[in-house]
Scaffold this motif. Structure first.
Motif, PDB file in Angstrom:
ATOM      1  N   LEU A   1       0.843  -1.197   0.000  1.00  0.00           N
ATOM      2  CA  LEU A   1       0.000   0.000   0.000  1.00  0.00           C
ATOM      3  C   LEU A   1       0.874   1.240   0.000  1.00  0.00           C
ATOM      4  CD1 LEU A   1      -2.568  -1.034   2.768  1.00  0.00           C
ATOM      5  CD2 LEU A   1      -2.786  -1.358   0.320  1.00  0.00           C
ATOM      6  N   ARG A   2       0.472   2.217  -0.807  1.00  0.00           N
ATOM      7  CA  ARG A   2       1.158   3.497  -0.812  1.00  0.00           C
ATOM      8  C   ARG A   2       0.133   4.608  -0.905  1.00  0.00           C
ATOM      9  NH1 ARG A   2       5.845   3.185  -5.276  1.00  0.00           N
ATOM     10  NH2 ARG A   2       5.571   5.428  -5.160  1.00  0.00           N
ATOM     11  N   PRO A   3       0.423   5.756  -0.264  1.00  0.00           N
ATOM     12  CA  PRO A   3      -0.522   6.877  -0.350  1.00  0.00           C
ATOM     13  C   PRO A   3      -0.343   7.655  -1.642  1.00  0.00           C
ATOM     14  CG  PRO A   3       1.330   7.497   1.006  1.00  0.00           C
ATOM     15  CD  PRO A   3       1.562   6.062   0.612  1.00  0.00           C
TER      16      PRO A   3
ATOM     17  N   GLU B   1     -11.419  17.127  -3.135  1.00  0.00           N
ATOM     18  CA  GLU B   1     -11.978  15.910  -3.721  1.00  0.00           C
ATOM     19  C   GLU B   1     -10.860  14.873  -3.835  1.00  0.00           C
ATOM     20  OE1 GLU B   1     -15.129  15.424  -4.324  1.00  0.00           O
ATOM     21  OE2 GLU B   1     -15.624  17.446  -3.680  1.00  0.00           O
ATOM     22  N   GLY B   2     -11.027  13.731  -3.186  1.00  0.00           N
ATOM     23  CA  GLY B   2      -9.984  12.721  -3.181  1.00  0.00           C
ATOM     24  C   GLY B   2      -9.844  12.018  -4.512  1.00  0.00           C
ATOM     25  N   LEU B   3      -8.643  11.655  -4.878  1.00  0.00           N
ATOM     26  CA  LEU B   3      -8.411  10.852  -6.067  1.00  0.00           C
ATOM     27  C   LEU B   3      -8.939   9.445  -5.837  1.00  0.00           C
ATOM     28  CD1 LEU B   3      -4.755  11.787  -7.077  1.00  0.00           C
ATOM     29  CD2 LEU B   3      -6.858  12.530  -8.162  1.00  0.00           C
ATOM     30  N   ARG B   4      -9.354   8.787  -6.904  1.00  0.00           N
ATOM     31  CA  ARG B   4      -9.803   7.409  -6.786  1.00  0.00           C
ATOM     32  C   ARG B   4      -8.599   6.513  -6.533  1.00  0.00           C
ATOM     33  NH1 ARG B   4     -14.972   7.333  -8.142  1.00  0.00           N
ATOM     34  NH2 ARG B   4     -15.033   5.075  -7.856  1.00  0.00           N
ATOM     35  N   PRO B   5      -8.772   5.432  -5.783  1.00  0.00           N
ATOM     36  CA  PRO B   5      -7.667   4.472  -5.644  1.00  0.00           C
ATOM     37  C   PRO B   5      -7.283   3.917  -7.011  1.00  0.00           C
ATOM     38  CG  PRO B   5      -9.443   4.018  -4.079  1.00  0.00           C
ATOM     39  CD  PRO B   5      -9.969   5.039  -5.033  1.00  0.00           C
ATOM     40  N   TYR B   6      -6.069   3.434  -7.116  1.00  0.00           N
ATOM     41  CA  TYR B   6      -5.645   2.784  -8.352  1.00  0.00           C
ATOM     42  C   TYR B   6      -4.566   1.768  -8.033  1.00  0.00           C
ATOM     43  CZ  TYR B   6      -1.612   6.009  -8.424  1.00  0.00           C
ATOM     44  OH  TYR B   6      -0.480   6.710  -8.114  1.00  0.00           O
TER      45      TYR B   6
ATOM     46  N   ILE C   1      -3.769   4.515  -2.458  1.00  0.00           N
ATOM     47  CA  ILE C   1      -4.996   5.009  -1.837  1.00  0.00           C
ATOM     48  C   ILE C   1      -4.770   6.455  -1.420  1.00  0.00           C
ATOM     49  CG2 ILE C   1      -6.722   4.608  -0.034  1.00  0.00           C
ATOM     50  CD1 ILE C   1      -5.921   1.769   0.110  1.00  0.00           C
ATOM     51  N   ALA C   2      -5.846   7.241  -1.406  1.00  0.00           N
ATOM     52  CA  ALA C   2      -5.744   8.656  -1.043  1.00  0.00           C
ATOM     53  C   ALA C   2      -5.091   8.815   0.320  1.00  0.00           C
ATOM     54  CB  ALA C   2      -7.137   9.290  -1.035  1.00  0.00           C
ATOM     55  N   ASP C   3      -4.303   9.883   0.488  1.00  0.00           N
ATOM     56  CA  ASP C   3      -3.556  10.072   1.732  1.00  0.00           C
ATOM     57  C   ASP C   3      -4.427  10.465   2.901  1.00  0.00           C
ATOM     58  OD1 ASP C   3      -4.166  12.534   0.714  1.00  0.00           O
ATOM     59  OD2 ASP C   3      -2.124  13.307   0.698  1.00  0.00           O
ATOM     60  N   ALA C   4      -5.709  10.745   2.690  1.00  0.00           N
ATOM     61  CA  ALA C   4      -6.613  11.051   3.799  1.00  0.00           C
ATOM     62  C   ALA C   4      -8.053  10.861   3.353  1.00  0.00           C
ATOM     63  CB  ALA C   4      -6.400  12.484   4.295  1.00  0.00           C
TER      64      ALA C   4
END
Length: 787
Positions: A217-219, A228-233, A241-244
């Motif tokens: 896993l990496r942020p 607005e958070g970025l979508r996971p990828y 995954i988004a950092d928050a």
């Protein structure tokens, strides 16, 4: 290829003398954290900063802190940091550049990603361009800021302050030092609910427990430009995954809330399902945006259905994050998200009567198995064709990937299904900059002879092989270990140091290097014990009085184990005489045991070699005698104890010597190390106390004591202010007290009252005016403290 520091003597000679000493001390840590290429960049970076001409402190800080930066996010960012420092050298002072280097490991640990760290450097560049006076106070408060803000939040906080105080120098200092109301208000506004770095370990353990395997896993900067958070990828088999995340309400403000931790778990589980159940990449040639979106929708449903066969409870976790369906639909995205919900929730599928949604539900139900992702492509094309016809027939807006994509917060952007392959652990390890940890393995003689590849491996070797017994060379008549072997060296440990002038702790300011105490002659300690035989005899009587007495009877308690007949008779007599009887007529039986761990910390500075006035002994001789007598006493009592020593040669080289550890018996090996102690260098007491406290905290005993034996005040070669190290030592004593560790000082300096009381407290020190009495005073004083 192993890089040895001695192979770069010409480069080493170009560095200042202080930097050379620090580099030698830090080389062991650097060799473990960096590859050969990384070590080369490390040395070249130090030399480039030296040629910059901004002072030795910048070079020394770079040498000391870069191994920690590499361990946090990888060695590839070292050239980026050096280039940034070189480019910013004309815009700020050497002290600010040094502070950037010192805080870089903290930023790396909180950000947890190389790309985020590079973006962090760009934020510092913005500050140097727009609010240069605020950079120093911001860096001093960086740990507090990154505990509450993501990188995007930090950037917006910086930009707000830079714009508001563009021409106000004093305002910049107050804002970026968090002393103004505006700074705290914007900080509160930009705070996010749960930061990825705070729950990453928990999330990794959760995935391992659930899926029975590890995932990487990496942020990623989920709110760098907006909230607005970025979508996971998924990329290179690593889950980003988004950092928050904040707590969310997918059904609207009136609907049930979902905690941020549950959002992280749902996103991680969905991405893990892709990695576990992916079989082959899907071809995307000739597919338009609508068809790709529907194929991705079908593939999401396939992997989720396969995961639900193993873990049915995941349905509730994912269902809670789907938004409420839109009735009636006005865009393609409304139908796409209704079908996503219908595939996940059977109740929603039954309630949704839309023909296209029902067609999708029936198509997935007709699959004979869920292991073939190629069916996702065929089913997706069929559903996309039907949806395209409906868009044209009902006059809906054309499909837009931005407006009509999936709205469930936990689902990734599906880039991996078009380019993924079979899981390859080596590729995943490379993508996460994880280096294989060095392994020390015991082997037999035939393995060593026949299979060893490199006889003289360096500190960065992947494996170190160890024979259970010594390997003797027949012709030389010695062991190979005595010729070529080296004892294992512990990594340097960094501690903060309190600066009373700025009223702040300088993070990772002091480096403690544990060194092996050279053994001496055991007979020397035996002779000391024989010389002080009368003292040993007197101590024996004190010890017998303090030794655990086993089961003790405690009288005069109201609630006990049995009746105290004598007390009961007295109470009955008082009652017959009309007096108030004593209700404490019971007895308790209590097991009396000592629960003490003590660490004797010896000052081994150069002044310990000074002779005692009126005696032929040196201060170190008497210190050695006192330690030996105390060890004899503690061994008889049964208290757990350790004997360590310290000395310092500047803040980058605090020597810490283990004479006897807690688990080691008081025997010939410990006595030999005590006999071989020598005095040298200076006395940086605060760092030694912090390191000793870390050893004591690991002990299970209830009462913990660190006993300091010193002959002078704290001092070091790189500190001129006499108050600096005194107040830092006082701060270290306060930190130990908060951890439940008692500190007591026995000083041989007759003028110590002026400072030792301030460091240790009024009842936590003793000045021994007659140094010759030290061997008698130390054990007696300890026995009195722990009675």
């Amino acid at each position: 290829m192993t890089i040895h520091l001695d192979d770069h003597a010409e480069l080493l000679a170009e560095l200042p003398h202080g930097a050379q000493d620090v580099l030698r001390g830090a080389w062991q840590e650097a060799a473990r954290a960096l590859s050969s290429r990384g070590l080369d960049n490390y040395l070249k970076g130090a030399l480039a900063l030296h040629h910059l001409g901004r002072g030795e402190e910048l070079v020394v800080s770079f040498i000391q802190h870069m191994p920690a930066l590499a361990r946090a996010i990888g060695e590839d960012v070292l050239p980026d940091l050096v280039n940034f420092l070189l480019s910013m050298a004309s815009k700020t002072s050497g002290q600010v550049l040094t502070l950037i280097v010192q805080t870089a490991p903290t930023a790396a640990l909180r950000l947890g990603d190389q790309e985020l760290f590079r973006q962090f450097l760009s934020v510092l560049g913005i500050m140097l361009a727009q609010a240069p006076q605020g950079l120093r106070p911001m860096l001093e408060n960086l740990p507090r800021l990154l505990e509450q803000l993501t990188l995007g939040g930090l950037r917006r906080w910086v930009q707000w302050g830079a714009q508001a105080y563009r021409s106000d120098v004093e305002g910049q200092r107050r804002y970026f030092s968090l002393q103004s109301a505006d700074a705290l208000a914007v900080l509160q506004q930009e705070r996010r609910g749960t930061l990825f770095v705070d729950i990453q370990r928990r999330l990794n353990l959760y995935l391992r427990a659930l899926w029975g395997r590890d995932f990487f896993l990496r942020p990623t900067a989920g709110d760098f430009e907006s909230r607005e958070g970025l979508r996971p990828y998924i990329e290179h088999f690593v889950i980003h995954i988004a950092d928050a995340y904040d707590d969310v309400h997918p059904q609207g403000e009136g609907g049930p809330g979902v905690a941020a931790l549950d959002v992280y778990r749902a996103a991680a589980n969905h991405a893990a399902a892709h990695l576990v159940f992916a079989r082959a990449p899907l071809p995307d040639e000739g597919l338009d945006a609508l068809t790709k979106a529907v194929v991705e929708l079908v593939e999401d449903a396939r992997v989720e259905a396969a995961a639900l066969r193993r873990f049915p409870k995941l349905r509730q976790q994912w269902r809670a994050l789907h938004p409420a369906p839109v009735h009636p639909p006005t865009r393609a995205g409304d139908l796409i998200n209704r079908l996503a919900l219908a595939w996940l929730d059977p109740d929603a599928a039954q309630a949704d009567t839309d023909p296209w949604v029902q067609q999708g539900v029936a198509a997935l139900a007709a699959w004979p198995d869920l292991d073939d992702p190629i069916r996702s492509l065929a089913t997706g094309r069929e559903l996309a064709q039907a949806l395209r016809a409906r868009i044209a027939a009902e006059g809906w807006p054309a499909f837009s990937a931005r407006l009509d994509g999936q709205r469930a917060l936990y689902r990734d952007d599906n880039r991996a299904i078009w380019a993924s392959g079979a899981y390859d652990e080596s590729v995943a390890l490379a993508a996460t900059w994880a280096r294989q940890q060095q392994v020390r393995r015991k082997v037999n003689i035939m393995e060593m002879v026949n299979e060893v590849d490199v006889e003289f491996a360096g500190d960065d070797a992947q494996e170190v092989w160890i024979l259970p017994t010594e390997f003797w060379l027949d012709q030389e008549g010695v062991t190979i270990n005595s010729l070529l072997g080296r004892p294992p060296v512990a990594d340097p440990v960094h501690y903060p140091e309190w600066d009373y002038q700025i009223q702040l702790e300088r993070p990772d300011w002091v480096t403690v290097l544990e060194r092996h105490a050279q053994p001496g002659e055991v007979e020397r300690i035996e002779a000391l014990l024989a010389e002080h035989r009368p003292i040993v005899q007197r101590l024996r009587h004190l010890i017998e009085a303090m030794a655990p007495q086993g089961l003790q009877r405690i009288r005069k308690v109201e609630d006990g184990d049995e009746l105290d007949v004598e007390a009961a008779v007295r109470a009955w007599v008082d009652l017959r005489m009309g007096q108030q009887p004593d209700p404490r007529i019971m007895m308790q039986h209590r097991l009396h045991t000592r629960d003490v761990a003590v660490l004797l910390l010896l000052d081994l500075s150069a002044s310990a070699n000074d002779p005692v006035r009126g005696s032929e002994h040196t201060v170190l001789d008497l210190t050695r005698s006192a330690a030996a007598l105390l060890a004899e006493a503690l061994q008889r009592i049964g208290d757990r104890f350790a004997i360590h020593g310290f000395r310092s040669d500047g803040r980058h080289d605090v020597h810490y010597l283990r004479v006897k550890d807690f688990r080691e018996p008081w025997g010939d090996a410990a006595k030999a190390r005590l006999a071989g102690l020598e005095g040298a260098y200076s006395t940086r007491l605060g760092a030694a106390l912090r390191h000793a406290g870390q050893q004591l905290k690991r002990q299970p005993q209830r009462k913990k004591i660190v006993f300091v034996l010193t002959d002078g005040e704290p001092a070091d070669v790189d500190v001129r202010d006499p108050q600096y190290l005194r107040l830092d030592a006082q701060r270290a004593v306060q930190e130990l007290k908060r951890d439940g560790i008692v500190s007591y000082c026995l000083t041989l300096d007759p003028h110590a009252d002026a400072y030792v009381q301030r460091i240790f407290g009024p009842r936590h020190y003793t000045v021994v005016e007659r140094v010759q009495r030290l061997p008698e005073v130390l054990p007696t004083l300890y026995l009195g403290l722990t009675r």
